[in-house]
Write a protein that holds these residues in place. Structure first.
Motif, PDB file in Angstrom:
ATOM      1  N   PHE A  28       0.813  -1.213   0.000  1.00  0.00           N
ATOM      2  CA  PHE A  28       0.000   0.000   0.000  1.00  0.00           C
ATOM      3  C   PHE A  28       0.849   1.267   0.000  1.00  0.00           C
ATOM      4  O   PHE A  28       0.488   2.274   0.594  1.00  0.00           O
ATOM      5  N   ALA A  44      -4.947  -7.608  -3.274  1.00  0.00           N
ATOM      6  CA  ALA A  44      -5.634  -6.818  -2.251  1.00  0.00           C
ATOM      7  C   ALA A  44      -5.501  -5.320  -2.540  1.00  0.00           C
ATOM      8  O   ALA A  44      -6.472  -4.564  -2.391  1.00  0.00           O
ATOM      9  N   GLU A  45      -4.319  -4.899  -2.959  1.00  0.00           N
ATOM     10  CA  GLU A  45      -4.123  -3.500  -3.330  1.00  0.00           C
ATOM     11  C   GLU A  45      -5.002  -3.129  -4.520  1.00  0.00           C
ATOM     12  O   GLU A  45      -5.559  -2.026  -4.558  1.00  0.00           O
ATOM     13  N   VAL A  47      -7.917  -4.374  -5.303  1.00  0.00           N
ATOM     14  CA  VAL A  47      -9.306  -4.242  -4.850  1.00  0.00           C
ATOM     15  C   VAL A  47      -9.514  -2.895  -4.162  1.00  0.00           C
ATOM     16  O   VAL A  47     -10.492  -2.183  -4.432  1.00  0.00           O
ATOM     17  N   VAL A  48      -8.587  -2.518  -3.292  1.00  0.00           N
ATOM     18  CA  VAL A  48      -8.701  -1.231  -2.597  1.00  0.00           C
ATOM     19  C   VAL A  48      -8.641  -0.083  -3.598  1.00  0.00           C
ATOM     20  O   VAL A  48      -9.450   0.859  -3.529  1.00  0.00           O
ATOM     21  N   LEU A  49      -7.702  -0.152  -4.536  1.00  0.00           N
ATOM     22  CA  LEU A  49      -7.582   0.922  -5.529  1.00  0.00           C
ATOM     23  C   LEU A  49      -8.785   0.975  -6.466  1.00  0.00           C
ATOM     24  O   LEU A  49      -9.162   2.050  -6.933  1.00  0.00           O
ATOM     25  N   TYR A  50      -9.416  -0.162  -6.738  1.00  0.00           N
ATOM     26  CA  TYR A  50     -10.642  -0.186  -7.533  1.00  0.00           C
ATOM     27  C   TYR A  50     -11.722   0.658  -6.850  1.00  0.00           C
ATOM     28  O   TYR A  50     -12.401   1.462  -7.492  1.00  0.00           O
ATOM     29  N   PHE A  51     -11.868   0.474  -5.534  1.00  0.00           N
ATOM     30  CA  PHE A  51     -12.877   1.238  -4.804  1.00  0.00           C
ATOM     31  C   PHE A  51     -12.491   2.712  -4.658  1.00  0.00           C
ATOM     32  O   PHE A  51     -13.360   3.582  -4.651  1.00  0.00           O
ATOM     33  N   VAL A  52     -11.200   3.011  -4.576  1.00  0.00           N
ATOM     34  CA  VAL A  52     -10.761   4.409  -4.525  1.00  0.00           C
ATOM     35  C   VAL A  52     -11.089   5.112  -5.841  1.00  0.00           C
ATOM     36  O   VAL A  52     -11.657   6.212  -5.846  1.00  0.00           O
TER      37      VAL A  52
END
Length: 100
Positions: A28, A44-45, A47-52
């Motif tokens: 991250f 995992a990064e 997925v988080v960046l997709y939502f960001v």
């Protein structure tokens, strides 16, 4: 900013965000430097960046007018597009990157 410029900005942002997990070895961007980051951390990064990126797109849509309702189809298509945009980073990291 026009709607066309917002869409172009969002696509370029998604391209950069999708490839970011493959471009560095930090978790991250703030974790310790590692010799090799495992694939599950990279996913995992992503997925988080997709939502960001999705949140930024939602904010741009809210700024330009009414937010359109989204069903599961929208998230399936945009998630698939995000994974497709990550292909250059994946190829560089796992298929072309050679350690000397």
């Amino acid at each position: 900013m026009s709607v066309s410029a917002q869409i172009g900005f969002l696509v370029v942002l998604a391209l950069l965000a999708a490839n970011l997990p493959f471009a560095n070895q930090r978790i991250f961007l703030v974790g310790p430097q590692r010799s090799s980051k495992p694939l599950h951390w990279r996913l995992a990064e992503m997925v988080v960046l997709y939502f960001v990126v999705g949140g930024i797109g939602l904010a741009l849509e809210n700024h330009s007018g009414q937010i359109a309702p989204q069903g599961w189809e929208f998230y399936a298509v945009t998630g698939t597009m995000f994974v497709t945009l990550a292909f250059p980073g994946f190829v560089y990291r796992y298929l072309m990157h050679r350690k000397h």
